[in-house]
Design an enzyme around this catalytic site. Sequence first.
Site, PDB file in Angstrom:
ATOM      1  N   ALA A 101       6.859 -26.819 -14.307  1.00 22.71           N
ATOM      2  CA  ALA A 101       5.798 -27.838 -14.259  1.00 22.71           C
ATOM      3  C   ALA A 101       5.114 -27.879 -15.621  1.00 22.71           C
ATOM      4  CB  ALA A 101       4.796 -27.492 -13.174  1.00 22.71           C
ATOM      5  N   LYS A 102       4.293 -28.849 -15.843  1.00 25.77           N
ATOM      6  CA  LYS A 102       3.470 -28.914 -17.055  1.00 25.77           C
ATOM      7  C   LYS A 102       2.348 -29.904 -16.792  1.00 25.77           C
ATOM      8  CE  LYS A 102       3.677 -27.211 -21.322  1.00 25.77           C
ATOM      9  NZ  LYS A 102       4.165 -25.883 -21.691  1.00 25.77           N
TER      10      LYS A 102
END
Length: 418
Positions: A101-102
């Site tokens: 994720a980011k």
Amino acid sequence: MSATETTKYYFQRASKELGIESQLEKVLITPRREVKVECIIELDSGEMATYTGFRVQHDSARGPMKGGLRYHPEVDPDEVNSLASLMTWKTAVVNIPYGGAKGGISCDPGQLSHQELQKITRAFVDEIHDVIGPQLDIPAPDMGSNAQTMAWIVDQFSKYHGWTPAVVTGKPLELGGSEGREAATGQGVFYAIEALMKDEGRALSDLRFAIQGFGNVGSYAAKFISQAGGKIVAISDAGGAIYSKDGIDIESLMLHTQSAGTICGYEGAEAMKRDQLLTVDCDVLIPAALGGVLTREVASEIKAKYIIEAANGPTTPEADEYFIKKGIILLPDIFVNAGGVVVSYFEWVQNIQQFRWNLKRVNEELKTIMLDAYSEIVQTAKTTNCDLRTAAFQLAISRVARATALRGLENESFCMIR
Ligand code: NAD
């Protein structure tokens, strides 16, 4: 080529070698969820302001998603997307039980007070607390955010869900942070170099290193390399570069940068033009600053025989093809700079078990994970007769694809991945 296109290019090069068909490729490359929220706060001046926050959750087939949260005036959704997918491959290649994720918030931390940053962070948690958590998605510091930001997230998240330090990593030690987290990425870079040079039959003390960037990753990598006897002949930062054919004294350079805020003005080495660092005469080049710096034009001027990608995405696909053709050995970012996320994983494990590890244990476990990943990448490269980046992506993609299939998204194309 944008960051997303570059990641997609490397992904597709590896998936082609693996013989993955387009339907499965699409499943693996498309993020599962993209969240965009508005963080509304009252500024110190009494005015209202809104800041846009993003979280891209790329893949969770192998476990909760993991990735940084950046605070920057131009958080680019395209870049966040690409970095989220890189996290999926990074966690898979070092075989830790996470997806990728980011996220980020479009704000300028330099222009905001401590109080305003705290309000933005809490407002962001108010908006996304249902989609993050120790078993869902675990943010960490990134550009513009830090341990204090993570402490605010723990506090705000805990108001909704009870005491939950494992919701983020990169926390202060007092709130369940891990020993060794700050140096972890540089430490991992060092273990990666040690493994490669052992294979190559080269002693670190016979090698000359050039490092682009003297921030968190570059300075710790430099420290561990020089402690092991490696000679660091050139270093650059945003302000300039320095060179010494006899090797730079890293401890004294660190003292200089602590007071000067830059490597410039350091008296123990000659000043050099900043971008000359990439093409300086050395054996090992370590880009540890920015993405996209090793272009095709720069590539043909590079003297190093080894490139160790400590930064995210420093090499363009054209330069990458050139290095492969020229027999320059390149260790890819998804493996080299994974030390930070590996020690984040240790932090999460310690939080869940409510049991603290000492630094010795953190570094021993980190070394084991880095060396195992290195051996698996090299083995894959030998078996499939490809370069180390393609091998790392193949290893990562096949792990994610297998986990996806085992969880029930079974069809013929998934079964092809063994
Ligand atoms: P940092 O902000 O601490 O340091 C960046 C360094 O690069 C600074 O010394 C800065 O002066 C220098 N720099 C900036 N522009 C430059 C230029 N044009 N030429 C030469 N030097 C320049 O950042 P960091 O945490 O060390 O991260 C460096 C890279 O490593 C980034 O690509 C980041 O995404 C990646 N990375 C970091 C971590 C981590 O744990 N910090 C983990 C994985 C990947």
